[in-house]
Design a protein around this motif. Structure first.
Motif, PDB file in Angstrom:
ATOM      1  N   VAL A  88       0.842  -1.204   0.000  1.00 52.74           N
ATOM      2  CA  VAL A  88       0.000   0.000   0.000  1.00 52.74           C
ATOM      3  C   VAL A  88       0.877   1.253   0.000  1.00 52.74           C
ATOM      4  CG1 VAL A  88      -1.584   1.382   1.395  1.00 52.74           C
ATOM      5  CG2 VAL A  88      -2.045  -1.033   1.032  1.00 52.74           C
ATOM      6  N   VAL A  89       1.946   1.235   0.808  1.00 48.36           N
ATOM      7  CA  VAL A  89       2.880   2.369   0.816  1.00 48.36           C
ATOM      8  C   VAL A  89       3.497   2.558  -0.564  1.00 48.36           C
ATOM      9  CG1 VAL A  89       5.038   3.242   1.779  1.00 48.36           C
ATOM     10  CG2 VAL A  89       3.372   2.145   3.279  1.00 48.36           C
ATOM     11  N   LEU A  90       3.865   1.453  -1.202  1.00 43.02           N
ATOM     12  CA  LEU A  90       4.418   1.505  -2.558  1.00 43.02           C
ATOM     13  C   LEU A  90       3.423   2.135  -3.531  1.00 43.02           C
ATOM     14  CD1 LEU A  90       6.308  -1.389  -4.328  1.00 43.02           C
ATOM     15  CD2 LEU A  90       4.490  -0.201  -5.515  1.00 43.02           C
ATOM     16  N   LEU A  91       2.168   1.708  -3.443  1.00 41.90           N
ATOM     17  CA  LEU A  91       1.139   2.236  -4.327  1.00 41.90           C
ATOM     18  C   LEU A  91       0.940   3.731  -4.102  1.00 41.90           C
ATOM     19  CD1 LEU A  91      -1.090   1.726  -6.426  1.00 41.90           C
ATOM     20  CD2 LEU A  91      -2.630   1.165  -4.544  1.00 41.90           C
ATOM     21  N   LEU A  92       0.881   4.156  -2.857  1.00 40.44           N
ATOM     22  CA  LEU A  92       0.700   5.576  -2.550  1.00 40.44           C
ATOM     23  C   LEU A  92       1.889   6.400  -3.041  1.00 40.44           C
ATOM     24  CD1 LEU A  92      -0.795   5.343   1.067  1.00 40.44           C
ATOM     25  CD2 LEU A  92      -2.008   5.904  -1.054  1.00 40.44           C
ATOM     26  N   ALA A  93       3.092   5.830  -2.913  1.00 42.22           N
ATOM     27  CA  ALA A  93       4.289   6.528  -3.392  1.00 42.22           C
ATOM     28  C   ALA A  93       4.230   6.732  -4.901  1.00 42.22           C
ATOM     29  CB  ALA A  93       5.545   5.745  -2.994  1.00 42.22           C
ATOM     30  N   GLY A  98       3.284  10.309  -9.549  1.00 41.73           N
ATOM     31  CA  GLY A  98       2.586  10.660 -10.781  1.00 41.73           C
ATOM     32  C   GLY A  98       1.883  11.996 -10.685  1.00 41.73           C
ATOM     33  N   VAL A  99       1.230  12.235  -9.541  1.00 39.98           N
ATOM     34  CA  VAL A  99       0.552  13.520  -9.330  1.00 39.98           C
ATOM     35  C   VAL A  99       1.566  14.663  -9.327  1.00 39.98           C
ATOM     36  CG1 VAL A  99      -0.777  14.882  -7.678  1.00 39.98           C
ATOM     37  CG2 VAL A  99      -1.382  12.491  -8.091  1.00 39.98           C
ATOM     38  N   ALA A 100       2.725  14.414  -8.703  1.00 37.40           N
ATOM     39  CA  ALA A 100       3.751  15.456  -8.631  1.00 37.40           C
ATOM     40  C   ALA A 100       4.259  15.845 -10.014  1.00 37.40           C
ATOM     41  CB  ALA A 100       4.916  14.966  -7.765  1.00 37.40           C
ATOM     42  N   PHE A 101       4.445  14.877 -10.893  1.00 36.80           N
ATOM     43  CA  PHE A 101       4.876  15.183 -12.254  1.00 36.80           C
ATOM     44  C   PHE A 101       3.890  16.122 -12.953  1.00 36.80           C
ATOM     45  CE2 PHE A 101       7.319  10.936 -12.548  1.00 36.80           C
ATOM     46  CZ  PHE A 101       8.509  11.565 -12.194  1.00 36.80           C
ATOM     47  N   GLU A 102       2.601  15.897 -12.704  1.00 43.32           N
ATOM     48  CA  GLU A 102       1.574  16.689 -13.382  1.00 43.32           C
ATOM     49  C   GLU A 102       1.339  18.046 -12.723  1.00 43.32           C
ATOM     50  OE1 GLU A 102       0.314  15.781 -16.196  1.00 43.32           O
ATOM     51  OE2 GLU A 102       1.325  13.837 -16.172  1.00 43.32           O
ATOM     52  N   PHE A 103       1.479  18.128 -11.398  1.00 41.69           N
ATOM     53  CA  PHE A 103       1.109  19.329 -10.668  1.00 41.69           C
ATOM     54  C   PHE A 103       2.274  20.288 -10.421  1.00 41.69           C
ATOM     55  CE2 PHE A 103      -3.147  18.434  -8.358  1.00 41.69           C
ATOM     56  CZ  PHE A 103      -3.648  17.844  -9.511  1.00 41.69           C
ATOM     57  N   ARG A 104       3.500  19.803 -10.520  1.00 43.05           N
ATOM     58  CA  ARG A 104       4.654  20.616 -10.121  1.00 43.05           C
ATOM     59  C   ARG A 104       4.708  21.962 -10.835  1.00 43.05           C
ATOM     60  NH1 ARG A 104       9.860  21.940 -11.421  1.00 43.05           N
ATOM     61  NH2 ARG A 104      11.348  21.961  -9.673  1.00 43.05           N
ATOM     62  N   GLY A 105       4.445  21.977 -12.120  1.00 39.47           N
ATOM     63  CA  GLY A 105       4.573  23.203 -12.882  1.00 39.47           C
ATOM     64  C   GLY A 105       3.318  24.040 -12.984  1.00 39.47           C
ATOM     65  N   LYS A 114       8.824  22.807  -4.224  1.00 39.52           N
ATOM     66  CA  LYS A 114       9.603  22.013  -3.273  1.00 39.52           C
ATOM     67  C   LYS A 114       8.777  20.873  -2.704  1.00 39.52           C
ATOM     68  CE  LYS A 114      12.857  25.610  -1.817  1.00 39.52           C
ATOM     69  NZ  LYS A 114      13.306  26.498  -0.709  1.00 39.52           N
ATOM     70  N   THR A 115       7.498  21.139  -2.448  1.00 43.88           N
ATOM     71  CA  THR A 115       6.619  20.089  -1.926  1.00 43.88           C
ATOM     72  C   THR A 115       6.512  18.924  -2.902  1.00 43.88           C
ATOM     73  OG1 THR A 115       5.325  21.696  -0.668  1.00 43.88           O
ATOM     74  CG2 THR A 115       4.295  19.559  -1.118  1.00 43.88           C
ATOM     75  N   ILE A 120       8.279  13.611  -5.589  1.00 44.48           N
ATOM     76  CA  ILE A 120       8.967  12.921  -6.687  1.00 44.48           C
ATOM     77  C   ILE A 120      10.114  12.083  -6.149  1.00 44.48           C
ATOM     78  CG2 ILE A 120      10.434  13.281  -8.719  1.00 44.48           C
ATOM     79  CD1 ILE A 120       8.682  15.732  -9.369  1.00 44.48           C
ATOM     80  N   PHE A 121      10.893  12.656  -5.239  1.00 40.48           N
ATOM     81  CA  PHE A 121      12.022  11.896  -4.678  1.00 40.48           C
ATOM     82  C   PHE A 121      11.528  10.692  -3.886  1.00 40.48           C
ATOM     83  CE2 PHE A 121      14.948  10.910  -1.209  1.00 40.48           C
ATOM     84  CZ  PHE A 121      16.112  10.641  -1.929  1.00 40.48           C
ATOM     85  N   ALA A 122      10.553  10.916  -2.992  1.00 40.96           N
ATOM     86  CA  ALA A 122      10.028   9.808  -2.185  1.00 40.96           C
ATOM     87  C   ALA A 122       9.381   8.750  -3.067  1.00 40.96           C
ATOM     88  CB  ALA A 122       9.013  10.345  -1.169  1.00 40.96           C
TER      89      ALA A 122
END
Length: 338
Positions: A88-93, A98-105, A114-115, A120-122
Motif C-alpha cells: 500500500v505504501v508503494l502504491l501511494l508513493a 505521478g501527481v507530482a509530475f503533473e502538478f509541479r509546474g 519544493k513540496t 517525486i524523490f520519495a
C-alpha cells in the motif's frame, strides 16, 4: 516439455525484468532531481527527460501484478495479503509521484515546487526499495502455513538481508537513471551525471558483493540452483565491469545497456533461484508455494496464453515507437513544462 504453469512463471519474470529495466531509470532520474540537480531548471530538464516514458513504464508493473493474479491466484493472495502494508505504501508513493509530475509546474511558487519535488524523490526511492525488500523476502523465506497464509511480523519482512536487497535495487536504479540522464541531456548536467555514475559504481559493487554473500549464507537458492546462478553471477560481473569501462570511455549507450543487463540478470537470478517455488516458507519447505499449487486451472492458463501472445506484439511495438519518437536530448533552452 514446458508446462503452462512454468511458461507463466517465466512470463511473470520477464514482465518484472522489463519493469525494472525501464522503470528503473525513471526511478533513478526521479532520485537525481534531489541528488544531482542544483537548481530548478536542472530539475525541470530531468523530469522532462522521462516525461514521455514514465507512465507507460509503470504499466509493466501493473501487468506483472495482473499476470500473478490471473495465473497464480494463490501466490497473489498470499503475497498481497501478507505484504499488505508495504505494498500500500508503494502504491501511494507511485500515485504521489505521478501527481507530482503533473502538478509541479502548475503554480509558479518555490514552496509549491519544493513540496512536489519531495513527492517525486520519495515516489522514486520508496518503490524500488520496497520491491527489493519484498523480493528478497520471497527467497529468504516467510512464515507461510499449510493454508498458504502468510503471518509475518515486522522483522520477518524487515531484516539485514531484505534491507540490503532493498538498497541494492535503489542504487542499481539510481546508477541506471544517471546513465539515462547522460543519454538525454547535454552540457554540465550531463557531465556531472556521468561522473556521479562512475563514482556510484564503487558502493554499488560493495552492496552487490554483500548481498551475494548474504544470499549464499542465508538462503537455499545456491543449493537449489547453484550452477545456473553461478553462471548468472559471472555474466553480471562482466556486465558490471563493462559498464565501468564504457563510462570511462564515454560510450554512454553501451554503459546504459550494461547497467540494464545487470538489472535484468539480477531479477532473472531471483526467479531462477525460486523455481519451482514462488514463495519460500520458513516454517516448513512443504508449505512453500510452487508453480503447481499456486496456479490457476489449465483452461484459464491456455486462454491467457492465447490472449497474451496476440496482444504482446502490439504493446511492444507501441513502446518501441514511443522511444524512437522521443529519442532526442532535452536542452535547458527549450520550453520546459514541469
Amino acid at each position: 516439455m514446458l508446462s503452462l504453469n512454468e511458461l507463466w512463471f517465466i512470463l511473470v519474470g520477464v514482465l518484472f525484468i522489463g519493469f525494472f529495466f525501464l522503470e528503473g531509470f525513471d526511478f533513478g532520474v526521479g532520485m537525481a532531481t534531489k541528488v544531482l540537480a542544483k537548481n530548478d531548471m536542472e530539475r525541470r530538464v530531468l523530469i522532462n527527460s522521462i516525461g514521455p516514458f514514465w507512465d507507460a513504464n509503470e504499466v509493466w508493473l501493473l501487468t506483472a501484478g495482473g499476470a500473478i493474479f490471473a495465473a497464480f491466484p494463490n501466490w497473489y493472495a498470499t503475497m498481497f495479503s501478507g505484504y499488505y502494508t508495504p505494498l500500500v505504501v508503494l502504491l501511494l508513493a507511485l500515485i504521489g509521484r505521478g501527481v507530482a509530475f503533473e502538478f509541479r509546474g502548475k503554480v509558479d511558487s518555490s514552496g509549491w515546487k519544493k513540496t512536489w519535488d519531495i513527492a517525486i524523490f520519495a515516489g522514486s526511492f520508496l518503490p524500488p526499495f520496497l520491491l527489493g525488500v519484498v523480493f528478497s523476502g520471497l527467497i529468504k523465506g516467510l512464515p507461510i502455513d499449510q493454508q498458504m497464509e502468510m503471518k509475518a511480523g515486522l522483522f520477518d519482512m524487515v531484516n539485514l538481508y531484505t534491507l540490503v536487497g532493498g538498497l541494492v535495487v535503489v542504487l542499481l536504479c539510481y546508477v541506471h537513471g544517471l546513465l539515462f540522464t547522460v543519454l538525454r541531456t547535454t552540457g554540465e548536467l550531463q557531465d556531472r551525471a556521468r561522473k556521479q555514475a562512475k563514482t556510484a559504481l564503487i558502493p554499488l559493487a560493495v552492496l552487490l558483493v554483500l548481498f551475494a554473500i548474504l544470499t549464499y549464507t542465508m538462503t537455499d537458492v545456491f543449493e537449489v540452483r547453484g550452477v545456473p546462478l553461478a553462471i548468472m553471477a559471472v555474466l553480471g560481473l562482466v556486465a558490471y565491469l563493462l559498464a565501468g569501462y564504457f563510462i570511462s570511455r564515454r560510450r554512454d549507450g553501451w554503459a546504459f545497456g550494461m547497467t540494464g543487463t545487470v538489472i535484468a540478470l539480477s531479477i532473472a537470478s531471483l526467479f531462477i533461484g525460486l523455481f519451482p517455488r514462488v514463495m519460500v516458507s520458513s516454517l516448513n519447505s512443504a508449505f512453500s508455494l510452487t508453480v503447481d499449487n499456486a496456479a490457476s486451472g489449465h483452461y484459464s492458463l491456455k486462454v491467457m496464453t492465447i490472449v497474451a501472445l496476440s496482444l504482446l506484439p502490439f504493446v511492444l511495438g507501441y513502446q518501441i515507437w514511443s522511444y524512437f519518437v522521443f529519442h532526442k536530448r532535452v536542452h535547458e533552452k527549450e520550453h520546459l513544462e514541469y
